[in-house]
Every structure is written in C-alpha cells, then in structure tokens.
Design a protein around this motif. Sequence first.
Motif, short mmCIF file in Angstrom:
data_model
loop_
_atom_site.label_atom_id
_atom_site.label_comp_id
_atom_site.label_asym_id
_atom_site.label_seq_id
_atom_site.Cartn_x
_atom_site.Cartn_y
_atom_site.Cartn_z
N THR A 126 0.77 -1.15 -0.06
CA THR A 126 0.02 -0.04 -0.08
C THR A 126 0.97 1.21 0.09
O THR A 126 1.60 1.32 0.90
CB THR A 126 -0.89 -0.02 1.17
OG1 THR A 126 -1.76 -1.20 1.35
CG2 THR A 126 -1.92 1.23 1.18
N LEU A 127 0.66 2.19 -0.96
CA LEU A 127 1.50 3.44 -1.16
C LEU A 127 0.65 4.49 -0.95
O LEU A 127 -0.17 4.89 -1.83
CB LEU A 127 2.28 3.35 -2.61
CG LEU A 127 3.10 2.23 -2.84
CD1 LEU A 127 3.82 2.43 -4.23
CD2 LEU A 127 4.23 1.91 -1.85
N PRO A 128 0.29 5.20 0.13
CA PRO A 128 -0.62 6.29 0.14
C PRO A 128 0.41 7.53 -0.40
O PRO A 128 1.40 7.63 -0.48
CB PRO A 128 -0.62 6.61 1.84
CG PRO A 128 -0.26 5.20 2.39
CD PRO A 128 0.84 4.80 1.26
N PRO A 157 -13.30 1.76 4.05
CA PRO A 157 -13.45 1.43 5.41
C PRO A 157 -14.20 2.23 6.35
O PRO A 157 -14.86 1.90 7.48
CB PRO A 157 -11.97 0.99 5.80
CG PRO A 157 -11.23 2.20 5.00
CD PRO A 157 -11.88 1.91 3.65
N LEU A 158 -14.04 3.45 5.88
CA LEU A 158 -14.63 4.60 7.05
C LEU A 158 -15.86 5.07 6.46
O LEU A 158 -16.66 5.71 7.08
CB LEU A 158 -13.49 5.73 7.24
CG LEU A 158 -12.10 5.20 7.76
CD1 LEU A 158 -11.38 6.42 7.94
CD2 LEU A 158 -12.45 4.21 9.21
N ASN A 159 -16.10 5.32 5.21
CA ASN A 159 -17.37 6.00 4.39
C ASN A 159 -18.14 5.26 3.41
O ASN A 159 -17.51 4.53 2.86
CB ASN A 159 -16.85 7.20 3.96
CG ASN A 159 -16.08 8.20 4.93
OD1 ASN A 159 -16.66 8.87 5.92
ND2 ASN A 159 -14.78 8.44 4.91
N SER A 160 -19.28 5.44 3.34
CA SER A 160 -19.80 5.12 2.08
C SER A 160 -19.28 5.94 0.75
O SER A 160 -18.96 7.05 0.87
CB SER A 160 -21.34 5.31 2.00
OG SER A 160 -21.81 4.76 3.01
N PRO A 161 -19.20 5.24 -0.33
CA PRO A 161 -18.55 6.03 -1.70
C PRO A 161 -19.49 6.84 -1.80
O PRO A 161 -20.86 6.66 -1.94
CB PRO A 161 -18.22 4.94 -2.46
CG PRO A 161 -19.35 3.81 -2.10
CD PRO A 161 -19.39 3.78 -0.91
N PRO A 162 -19.09 8.25 -2.46
CA PRO A 162 -20.16 9.07 -2.99
C PRO A 162 -20.68 8.56 -4.17
O PRO A 162 -20.48 7.78 -5.20
CB PRO A 162 -19.22 10.25 -3.60
CG PRO A 162 -17.86 10.10 -2.56
CD PRO A 162 -17.78 8.55 -2.47
N PHE A 203 -5.74 15.83 0.85
CA PHE A 203 -6.72 14.72 0.33
C PHE A 203 -5.69 13.67 -0.05
O PHE A 203 -4.98 13.61 -1.20
CB PHE A 203 -7.49 15.24 -0.68
CG PHE A 203 -8.54 14.03 -1.13
CD1 PHE A 203 -9.85 13.96 -0.24
CD2 PHE A 203 -8.37 13.27 -2.21
CE1 PHE A 203 -10.58 12.86 -0.69
CE2 PHE A 203 -9.39 12.03 -2.49
CZ PHE A 203 -10.56 12.13 -1.80
N ARG A 204 -5.87 12.47 0.63
CA ARG A 204 -5.08 11.18 0.36
C ARG A 204 -5.96 10.07 -0.29
O ARG A 204 -7.17 9.98 -0.23
CB ARG A 204 -4.76 10.91 1.64
CG ARG A 204 -3.73 11.74 2.65
CD ARG A 204 -2.97 11.26 3.75
NE ARG A 204 -2.02 12.31 4.28
CZ ARG A 204 -0.59 12.08 4.03
NH1 ARG A 204 -0.15 10.89 3.12
NH2 ARG A 204 -0.09 12.91 4.68
N ALA A 205 -5.09 9.44 -0.84
CA ALA A 205 -5.70 8.00 -1.50
C ALA A 205 -4.48 7.17 -1.60
O ALA A 205 -3.32 7.35 -1.33
CB ALA A 205 -6.05 8.67 -3.15
N ASN A 206 -4.81 5.99 -1.91
CA ASN A 206 -4.05 4.80 -1.75
C ASN A 206 -3.79 4.40 -3.49
O ASN A 206 -4.52 4.15 -4.17
CB ASN A 206 -4.86 3.61 -1.23
CG ASN A 206 -4.78 3.78 0.34
OD1 ASN A 206 -4.18 4.73 0.84
ND2 ASN A 206 -5.78 3.43 0.87
N THR A 207 -2.36 4.10 -3.72
CA THR A 207 -2.04 3.40 -4.66
C THR A 207 -1.45 2.11 -4.43
O THR A 207 -1.17 2.05 -3.09
CB THR A 207 -0.93 4.20 -5.60
OG1 THR A 207 0.40 4.33 -4.90
CG2 THR A 207 -1.48 5.50 -5.78
N GLY A 212 -9.48 2.21 -1.99
CA GLY A 212 -8.93 3.46 -2.71
C GLY A 212 -8.60 4.52 -1.69
O GLY A 212 -7.79 5.50 -1.79
N HIS A 213 -8.88 4.43 -0.31
CA HIS A 213 -8.67 5.41 0.64
C HIS A 213 -8.69 4.68 1.99
O HIS A 213 -9.39 3.78 2.22
CB HIS A 213 -9.63 6.43 0.83
CG HIS A 213 -9.95 7.39 -0.65
ND1 HIS A 213 -9.13 8.26 -0.86
CD2 HIS A 213 -10.66 6.96 -1.49
CE1 HIS A 213 -9.34 8.57 -2.17
NE2 HIS A 213 -10.63 7.94 -2.72
N ASP A 214 -7.75 5.27 2.88
CA ASP A 214 -7.86 4.63 4.15
C ASP A 214 -7.27 3.15 4.50
O ASP A 214 -6.52 2.86 3.49
CB ASP A 214 -9.25 4.91 5.01
CG ASP A 214 -9.67 6.46 4.83
OD1 ASP A 214 -8.75 7.19 5.09
OD2 ASP A 214 -10.73 6.26 4.29
#
Length: 340
Positions: A23-25, A214-219, A32-36, A253-255
């Motif tokens: 995991t490369l944040p 893991p933390l939110n519903s997707p938009p 605003f962070r995302a995961n690659t 994709g996040h968190d």
Amino acid sequence: MTDVASLSLPARHVTSGGTRVYTLPVRAFPNFRANTYLLVRGDPHAPAYAALVDTGGSGPDNLGDIQAGLAAVRAGYGEAVSLETLTRIVITHPHPDHLGGLSALREHTDAPVAAFHSAVPFIEEPGAIRAAWLMQPDAQAAWLGLPPGGELDGRIRRRGSNLSVPRAIPVATPLHDGDRLDDLLHVIHTPGHEGHQICLRVDEVLLSADHLLPLNSPPLMPARFLRGSGVAAYLDSLDRVEALDGVTLALGGHDGPMPDLHARIQALRARTHEKLDGLLAACTQPMTVHDLLLALHPRLRSIQAVLLLDQTAALTEYLTGTGALSETAREDGAGLFTRA
C-alpha cells in the motif's frame, strides 16, 4: 535525494499465491489522500512483474509520494522496483484522485496502461469527454431545482471543466468484466460509485477501489447524470462482491484495510437503506432535489455541498424507480417528488 531512513515502511500483504501487495498512500491533492498499490511477483532482486494500481491525483506532492513509497519498498523489503521497472499500470476508474497522476508518471515509465473498456475514452480523449460533459450541466441544474445564480448552481455548471488527465494517454489493454489481466488479476466490474469502476482480485485479496471503503460510503450520483452510477447499480455491485468466495482482505482506494469483507458490505448496505429511509421521511410535500438536500442537511457546509447534492439526487432517483416516490415536472424543468 530521498533519505531512506526517514521513510515509513509501506504495509505489505503476501497472498497465498506469492504476490506481494504494497500500500502506497499519496497526497492526491492538497489535504486529500488516496491509496495506490504496488503488486510484485518473482525474485525480489529481479521481479518478473511489478504493477501499479491507480496513480493518485495531480497534486504537487503526488508523484513524490509514489517515488518515496517505491524507495521505502526497496529499502525496507529489498524489492528492486522503481517507476522505470514497472511492467503495468492499472486504472480502477477515471476519477481525478485515481487517474490524475498518470500524466506525471508517463514521464518516468512506459508501462502499458489497462482500464475498463468504457473508461478508455476518458483517458485517451479527455478533451472530447469534457466537451460532452459540459453540454449537460444546464439540464442538471434545472432538474435539481437549484436557485438560478446561486453557489450550487454555479458549481454544477462548472464541474465539467475539470480534466482528470490533462493530455491524452493511450490505453494498451481495455478490460472487460471477468477478464484475467496478466494471468494474475481477476477483473470485476462494480458500477455505482462510478460507471466504469473495477475491483481487482488477486488470490484472497480484493483491491476494492472506491466500491468498498473502510470509513465511509462511497459518493454516488444519479445514473441520469453518469451512466452506470447510482444507488441501484451500487447495491447490485455490493451483491456481486459479497458473492465472491475466499476473499479475506479488501484494500480500498482510501484509508486502511478491511479484514472482514462481508461485515463491511453489510454495514454499507444497511447505511444506504438508512439514507433511503431518511429521504423518504423528509419528503413531506412535493419537493425538488434541492429542497430535499436542505431538509436532510440543514447545516450544509460548502465543502460537502456538491457531493451531498449528488447523493440526494441518487437516492431520489432510486426511490422513484422503486415507486416509493412519484415525479412530476415543474414549469422550469425541475423535478418535483411526492411520496407515492
């Protein structure tokens, strides 16, 4: 010059088939962070395969974060990987925080790009896609019932001007649902959050993009704005992923990671139905989507306004499709919704 001693060690999972998943944040945009994700197979000193899944955004720190993550993988795990040695780039969906970093990466790697077949025009013809999108916001603003000249009206009319990729980049491998990419990644089409989105399975690990977070519903936005979006598609895609057998870890994709896939899906489904019930209860008279937005979020903050407007429209569209709401057209083109 990167100081490797100062780099934090990226999280790693080794699958049952021997694929190393890192995991490369990244800071996709300021604040605003995302995961690659980096996937590696073969001898760490001379990997046979190294794929980057998603590229982050176009923010000023994004490319440096990817390079720092790769340096940490080299220093901490002994993997001989760099941007120049990548053998594949995969885009899970054409949103700015997943696709926007591709242009900068192209200056450092010739790795072939793979994306879902219907997402290819967003990558190869970004100008044409923007022109098509810019034809829609007037009708969107009218249907939503936005007060003319207001902040939300202006933001909806301007949002088509954003380009995820500032220049056209060829896609070498258009993907389809059920494909097995590079004899490793199983492609699962998961529309809802975005109509062209895919999840990628490698052994017991699911790279779930923005479908499972893991933390939110997707938009969500309504399907009438973007084909393949919407609550109905999202719930159907939750069912598809829930039916997968043997997945023990989801990486979004996040968190952070999601070690209990089924529990997370159940929570996301329950939260969606709570939102639907809340909107239905708020619709006490004929109301526009904008009216419903303000009823549901009376303390609406500007930073959340467009996402919550899209979500309210998506929930309203779904309830109209199920017959729980009925729709009539106001003279100015706004949709008026009433409980059936």
